[in-house]
Design a protein around this motif. Structure first.
Motif, mmCIF file in Angstrom:
data_model
loop_
_atom_site.group_PDB
_atom_site.id
_atom_site.type_symbol
_atom_site.label_atom_id
_atom_site.label_comp_id
_atom_site.label_asym_id
_atom_site.label_seq_id
_atom_site.Cartn_x
_atom_site.Cartn_y
_atom_site.Cartn_z
ATOM 1 N N LEU A 168 1.044 -1.177 -0.060
ATOM 2 C CA LEU A 168 0.105 -0.155 0.025
ATOM 3 C C LEU A 168 0.859 1.205 -0.105
ATOM 4 C CD1 LEU A 168 -2.399 -0.762 2.716
ATOM 5 C CD2 LEU A 168 -2.919 -1.020 0.342
ATOM 6 N N VAL A 169 0.564 2.162 -0.618
ATOM 7 C CA VAL A 169 1.131 3.473 -0.702
ATOM 8 C C VAL A 169 0.185 4.527 0.196
ATOM 9 C CG1 VAL A 169 2.224 5.484 -2.033
ATOM 10 C CG2 VAL A 169 2.413 3.142 -2.820
ATOM 11 N N VAL A 170 0.696 5.005 1.344
ATOM 12 C CA VAL A 170 -0.266 5.756 2.238
ATOM 13 C C VAL A 170 0.457 7.232 2.054
ATOM 14 C CG1 VAL A 170 -1.136 5.991 4.305
ATOM 15 C CG2 VAL A 170 -0.454 3.575 3.514
ATOM 16 N N TRP A 171 -0.242 8.157 1.561
ATOM 17 C CA TRP A 171 -0.244 9.557 1.468
ATOM 18 C C TRP A 171 -0.564 10.215 2.800
ATOM 19 C CZ3 TRP A 171 2.850 11.046 -2.629
ATOM 20 C CH2 TRP A 171 2.727 10.360 -3.883
ATOM 21 N N VAL A 172 0.437 10.772 3.637
ATOM 22 C CA VAL A 172 0.526 11.436 4.859
ATOM 23 C C VAL A 172 0.636 12.825 4.993
ATOM 24 C CG1 VAL A 172 0.790 9.026 6.098
ATOM 25 C CG2 VAL A 172 2.539 10.559 5.557
ATOM 26 N N ASN A 173 0.163 13.562 6.060
ATOM 27 C CA ASN A 173 0.249 14.922 6.408
ATOM 28 C C ASN A 173 1.549 15.018 7.142
ATOM 29 O OD1 ASN A 173 -1.726 16.087 4.642
ATOM 30 N ND2 ASN A 173 -3.320 15.729 6.143
ATOM 31 N N ASP A 174 1.737 14.203 8.265
ATOM 32 C CA ASP A 174 2.625 14.161 9.202
ATOM 33 C C ASP A 174 3.411 13.030 9.284
ATOM 34 O OD1 ASP A 174 4.071 14.930 11.457
ATOM 35 O OD2 ASP A 174 2.446 14.545 12.894
ATOM 36 N N LEU A 175 4.646 13.045 9.058
ATOM 37 C CA LEU A 175 5.649 11.853 9.160
ATOM 38 C C LEU A 175 5.773 11.539 10.461
ATOM 39 C CD1 LEU A 175 8.300 13.071 6.388
ATOM 40 C CD2 LEU A 175 6.395 11.385 6.225
ATOM 41 N N ARG A 176 5.742 12.223 11.203
ATOM 42 C CA ARG A 176 6.040 11.705 12.670
ATOM 43 C C ARG A 176 4.779 10.749 13.079
ATOM 44 N NH1 ARG A 176 7.942 16.517 16.848
ATOM 45 N NH2 ARG A 176 9.864 16.788 15.832
#
Length: 79
Positions: A8-16
């Protein structure tokens, strides 16, 4: 018996917050510049996991990898 895995490729706002995805599956790669995570999970839990990930506040989009559906993977010989 080895369970089938899918990516899965999960696009995120916050890397933490994306580091918390380790409890869902195996993190293969985290892109700091483009802010996405490549995550491997068991194929039988695919629908349940995608619906769970889409509800997380730091996730913008979830894409399924179609690599397992590619039939011809031998690139060493000319076609």
């Amino acid at each position: 018996m080895i369970p089938k895995r899918t990516g899965l490729v999960v696009w995120v706002n916050d890397l933490r917050a994306a580091r918390n995805l380790e409890r869902i599956g195996n993190i293969h790669f985290i892109s700091k510049r483009l802010k996405y995570v490549v995550l491997y999970i068991n194929e039988r839990d695919l629908r349940k996991t995608i619906s769970y990930l889409e509800r997380l506040p730091f996730v913008t989009k979830v894409e399924r990898s179609y690599r397992s559906e590619i039939v011809h993977m031998n690139f060493s010989q000319k076609a």
